[in-house]
Each structure stands twice: as structure tokens, then as C-alpha cells.
Design a protein around this motif. Structure first.
Motif, mmCIF file in Angstrom:
data_model
loop_
_atom_site.group_PDB
_atom_site.id
_atom_site.type_symbol
_atom_site.label_atom_id
_atom_site.label_comp_id
_atom_site.label_asym_id
_atom_site.label_seq_id
_atom_site.Cartn_x
_atom_site.Cartn_y
_atom_site.Cartn_z
ATOM 1 N N GLU A 44 117.299 123.696 38.266
ATOM 2 C CA GLU A 44 118.596 123.482 37.466
ATOM 3 C C GLU A 44 119.934 123.640 38.255
ATOM 4 O O GLU A 44 120.067 124.131 39.088
ATOM 5 C CB GLU A 44 118.546 124.661 36.077
ATOM 6 N N SER A 45 120.511 122.654 38.569
ATOM 7 C CA SER A 45 122.052 122.860 38.540
ATOM 8 C C SER A 45 123.008 122.710 37.019
ATOM 9 O O SER A 45 122.465 122.456 36.597
ATOM 10 C CB SER A 45 122.164 121.684 39.598
ATOM 11 N N GLN A 46 124.039 123.751 37.388
ATOM 12 C CA GLN A 46 124.563 124.547 36.117
ATOM 13 C C GLN A 46 125.906 124.321 36.470
ATOM 14 O O GLN A 46 126.462 125.040 37.684
ATOM 15 C CB GLN A 46 123.943 125.960 35.481
ATOM 16 N N GLU A 71 124.433 121.373 32.108
ATOM 17 C CA GLU A 71 123.491 121.556 33.261
ATOM 18 C C GLU A 71 122.424 120.153 32.953
ATOM 19 O O GLU A 71 122.384 119.241 32.558
ATOM 20 C CB GLU A 71 122.883 122.715 32.331
#
Length: 291
Positions: free
Chosen positions: A2-4, A9
Motif C-alpha cells: 500500500e502507498s498511502q 491510498e
């Protein structure tokens, strides 16, 4: 993986194996407290613009090998399926930039980048909001959201030679279709053939109809800014919009899932797998893009 950010996200597969990106821009349900305090609507009515649980319906996308981007913020707070500056000057106190688009049909309907109303034309605010606050939403949330989505499209095209975006939404149980009231299960939109190859749109429709869903094509939902902005078939980037009837899986009045939610999600997983196969086959029949 995950990039949040605090506002959205990207849930990525361990390895992206498909030239697909899924996006859920209207299913956010984290309402900032200052926004709620400034709104004239109660906590129930302000949710009427949500694409209820669409992000959860498509939550298995990364397991198939494609990234899913989803918003945390609600559509009533900021609509990223609009141009960055589709703004109604009458909503704001203070100066707006000269380049705002104040005359679009969406602004006229109260559904600009900073919406004036929720569904059913219910006004959100008691009075004008500060222009600086509205512009800050665009800088802090809108721009990073689209930078992320653009990056996903570029990375996917670089890796596979083409990219297909599926923009995921929900719709009321009954819609107006050709001047009559209709109840399609799912609508596929491609901006009337301009945002994606017709082969992809018709593949999606064929799969869904084969599964027993009733479908419509482009009417009454052909796709919004995201579909139009990211879909350029001549440049090997395609964008489809999918609208799923909320009556299939949710109580539209009480904003809760029906028992049928799980079955609808499972059916959409079947669709995703079948559509992914069509997308891969489509790429094999197309010349690879030159870098």
C-alpha cells in the motif's frame, strides 16, 4: 503493498501482472469534522452522494495483479471526477482564480469540484465558504490524487505497452434511460467510444450479460472527467466507467450493506478475472506502443 496519504491510498499487488488499474474516487466516507460542522445537512443526509462500498466491492483487485486506488475523503467534500477548477463563484467568499470553469453543466447542477449539493439537490452549506479553503482542498487532495493516478497509468503503459483504467462507481436503483425509468444492474461508459477501444467496452458488456446482469451502454452515464481525461486510445491508454446499481447490494436509505453484498462482490471477482483475460488478449492483438 500500500502507498498511502491521509486522503487516499493505492493498494498494489506484489507484482503487477495486468495492464489494468482500478479507481474508486467516490466511495470515501471519512468526513472531516470542520466540514461536518459547516454543513447544514445531518450526518445521514450528507452521505447521499457516496458510491456506497464500491471500494469494498473491488477490494480483491490487487489479488488479480492490478492496483486499486481509492479515496478516503467523501465526494461531498471534494469531487476528483471533475476538472480541477469547476467551481461556482457564488459558493465562495473571496477571490477565485481567473481560470475557473464556472459555466460547465456540472457546476450549473451544483456538482462541481467543490460540490454545492448532494444527490437529490440538497444544499450542503448554510452560506458561502472561504475561497482559500476550497482552493486548499484542490492543492492538498485533488492534485496529489491525480498525480498518483497519472503515475499508475504511465507506469502501466511503460510496462505493458498499453493501460486500461476502470473507474468504479455506483448508481441509484432506478435511473432515467431514454426518457423512461429503468433499472439496469450495471452500466459501462466509454464517453461514446472516445475513451476506450470499443472492443474493451463490448467485452465488458458481453461478460456481464453472460453472467445474467442487465446492462446499459453509455446512457445515462457515459463517464466523467476521469474517463475522459485518462482515456486516449490513440495513445494506448483506455478508460472505462462502470456503474453498479446500489439496489443490488445496499440499502440506499440506511447506507448499509444487504446480505446480497457478498454475492455481488463474488460475481464482480468473476467479472474482473474474465475481463482481465480479455484485456490481455486485446493487448496481444495490438501493436506495442513506441517509447
Amino acid at each position: 503493498m500500500e502507498s498511502q496519504s491521509p486522503f487516499f491510498e493505492v493498494i498494489r499487488p506484489e507484482h503487477q501482472s495486468l495492464p489494468l488499474i482500478f479507481n474508486s474516487p467516490h466511495s470515501g466516507r471519512v468526513y472531516p469534522r470542520p466540514f461536518l460542522e459547516a454543513a447544514r445537512l445531518d450526518a445521514r443526509d450528507i452521505r447521499r452522494s457516496e458510491d456506497l462500498y464500491v471500494d469494498e466491492l473491488f477490494a480483491e483487485v490487487p489479488a488479480f495483479g492490478a492496483p486499486l486506488q481509492r479515496a478516503f475523503f467523501p465526494r461531498a467534500f471534494l469531487d476528483v471526477n471533475r476538472e480541477p477548477y469547476e467551481l461556482d463563484p457564488r459558493m465562495f467568499s473571496g477571490a477565485l482564480p481567473a481560470h475557473v470553469n464556472a459555466t460547465s453543466m456540472r457546476v450549473a447542477g451544483g456538482l462541481g469540484t467543490i460540490p454545492k449539493v448532494v444527490a437529490e439537490n440538497m444544499p450542503i452549506y448554510e452560506g458561502p465558504i472561504d475561497a482559500a479553503e476550497g482552493l486548499a482542498r484542490i492543492e492538498r487532495i485533488y492534485r496529489p490524487y491525480h498525480q498518483s493516478l497519472k503515475g499508475l497509468m504511465q507506469d502501466t503503459r511503460r510496462q505493458f505497452g498499453y493501460a486500461v483504467l476502470v473507474d468504479c462507481h455506483s448508481m441509484p436503483g432506478t435511473v432515467s434511460l431514454g426518457g423512461r425509468r429503468a433499472r439496469p444492474d450495471i452500466i459501462i461508459g466509454d464517453r461514446y467510444g472516445t475513451s476506450a477501444s470499443g472492443a474493451l467496452a463490448f467485452a465488458a458488456l458481453s461478460i456481464l450479460e453472460g453472467m445474467g446482469f442487465s446492462t446499459a451502454y453509455n446512457k445515462p452515464y457515459a463517464g466523467g472527467f476521469i474517463t475522459e481525461h485518462y482515456g486516449h486510445p490513440a495513445s494506448d491508454t483506455h478508460a472505462l466507467q462502470i456503474e453498479i446499481s446500489r439496489r443490488l447490494y445496499a440499502d440506499e436509505e440506511n447506507f448499509v450493506k444487504k446480505p446480497e453484498f457478498i454475492a455481488v462482490k463474488q460475481a464482480l471477482n468473476v467479472f474482473i478475472r474474465a475481463f482481465a483475460a480479455e484485456v490481455v488478449a486485446f493487448g496481444g492483438a495490438q501493436p506495442m506502443a513506441a517509447e
